[in-house]
Design a protein around this motif. Structure first.
Motif, PDB file in Angstrom:
ATOM      1  N   VAL A 210       0.849  -1.190   0.000  1.00 22.13           N
ATOM      2  CA  VAL A 210       0.000   0.000   0.000  1.00 22.13           C
ATOM      3  C   VAL A 210       0.886   1.242   0.000  1.00 22.13           C
ATOM      4  O   VAL A 210       1.868   1.318   0.744  1.00 22.13           O
ATOM      5  CB  VAL A 210      -0.927  -0.001   1.238  1.00 22.13           C
ATOM      6  CG1 VAL A 210      -1.760   1.270   1.289  1.00 22.13           C
ATOM      7  CG2 VAL A 210      -1.827  -1.217   1.221  1.00 22.13           C
ATOM      8  N   ALA A 211       0.532   2.191  -0.845  1.00 24.49           N
ATOM      9  CA  ALA A 211       1.305   3.426  -0.922  1.00 24.49           C
ATOM     10  C   ALA A 211       1.252   4.176   0.399  1.00 24.49           C
ATOM     11  O   ALA A 211       0.277   4.102   1.143  1.00 24.49           O
ATOM     12  CB  ALA A 211       0.760   4.301  -2.046  1.00 24.49           C
ATOM     13  N   GLY A 212       2.313   4.926   0.696  1.00 24.24           N
ATOM     14  CA  GLY A 212       2.374   5.670   1.939  1.00 24.24           C
ATOM     15  C   GLY A 212       1.447   6.876   1.963  1.00 24.24           C
ATOM     16  O   GLY A 212       1.004   7.318   3.016  1.00 24.24           O
ATOM     17  N   SER A 213       1.127   7.411   0.771  1.00 15.07           N
ATOM     18  CA  SER A 213       0.235   8.566   0.701  1.00 15.07           C
ATOM     19  C   SER A 213      -0.300   8.690  -0.721  1.00 15.07           C
ATOM     20  O   SER A 213       0.144   7.997  -1.624  1.00 15.07           O
ATOM     21  CB  SER A 213       0.971   9.849   1.105  1.00 15.07           C
ATOM     22  OG  SER A 213       2.026  10.103   0.183  1.00 15.07           O
ATOM     23  N   GLY A 214      -1.253   9.588  -0.897  1.00 16.47           N
ATOM     24  CA  GLY A 214      -1.807   9.836  -2.219  1.00 16.47           C
ATOM     25  C   GLY A 214      -2.924   8.882  -2.564  1.00 16.47           C
ATOM     26  O   GLY A 214      -3.259   7.971  -1.807  1.00 16.47           O
ATOM     27  N   THR A 215      -3.503   9.116  -3.741  1.00 16.04           N
ATOM     28  CA  THR A 215      -4.610   8.277  -4.211  1.00 16.04           C
ATOM     29  C   THR A 215      -4.355   7.780  -5.630  1.00 16.04           C
ATOM     30  O   THR A 215      -5.283   7.560  -6.400  1.00 16.04           O
ATOM     31  CB  THR A 215      -5.933   9.059  -4.180  1.00 16.04           C
ATOM     32  OG1 THR A 215      -5.797  10.239  -4.997  1.00 16.04           O
ATOM     33  CG2 THR A 215      -6.302   9.457  -2.754  1.00 16.04           C
ATOM     34  N   ALA A 216      -3.104   7.609  -6.000  1.00 10.75           N
ATOM     35  CA  ALA A 216      -2.769   7.137  -7.344  1.00 10.75           C
ATOM     36  C   ALA A 216      -3.327   5.725  -7.558  1.00 10.75           C
ATOM     37  O   ALA A 216      -3.305   4.891  -6.659  1.00 10.75           O
ATOM     38  CB  ALA A 216      -1.260   7.147  -7.555  1.00 10.75           C
TER      39      ALA A 216
END
Length: 189
Positions: A67-73
């Motif tokens: 899971v990405a650390g931040s953002g909504t890509a």
């Protein structure tokens, strides 16, 4: 070595080997790809034998995204992507995948062609098939060219289930439910 790439060429065969019980690792640093090209066939040939118990896999692909650390890509990941484009002037066939699984009766043995387990998403689909002809064809083992059933979904969403037999019109549709058979039409008829 040229511009960070390793080039190897040979006129006949190139073998990469490891000693017993060690791994052969091909890896890249950064975002580089590992690309294998062949003029004819790219073959993975794995043979095993022995008297001891063993779990063996011919080709194992382990693809993980954290899971990405931040953002909504958005991330659209594919474990295996098969693209086959073929053209011919003769009577030909093209197949995206040809799977042959042959078991044995020397012990208690179960053979499975494809085992699919899909879970964990908001919507999970075991198989999603798009085809301009029948989306699914099931063949009888004794006469696979002439004995089969088809499932076909039209552009309006109609589902047709048809059976085909060699010769006589005796390819029945049998429903053997371990419970009730419920027909619930949206228009009430």
């Amino acid at each position: 070595r040229q511009h960070g790439a390793l080039y190897m060429s040979t006129e006949y065969e190139l073998e990469l080997k490891t000693t017993t019980n060690t791994d052969l690792i091909l890896s890249t640093l950064g975002t580089g790809d590992i690309k294998l090209e062949a003029a004819r066939n790219l073959i993975v040939d794995k043979d095993t034998s022995g008297d001891s118990a063993e779990d063996s896999t011919g080709l194992h692909i382990d693809f993980d995204r954290t899971v990405a650390g931040s953002g909504t890509a958005a991330h659209n990941d594919i474990g295996i992507d098969v693209d086959v484009n073929a053209a011919s002037l003769g009577t030909s066939t093209v197949k995206g995948m040809d799977i042959d699984v042959v078991g044995a009766t020397s012990g208690t043995h179960i053979a499975t062609g494809i085992e699919i387990n899909v879970s964990g998403a908001d919507k999970n689909f075991g198989i999603d098939i798009t085809s301009s002809s029948a989306q699914l064809r099931l063949r009888g083992a004794d006469d696979p060219d002439n004995d089969y059933a088809q499932f076909y979904v039209t552009n309006s969403g109609d589902l047709s289930i048809s059976t085909h037999g060699d010769g006589a019109t005796d390819s029945d549709l049998l429903l053997d439910a371990d419970g009730a058979i419920v027909l619930d039409a949206g228009n009430g008829s």
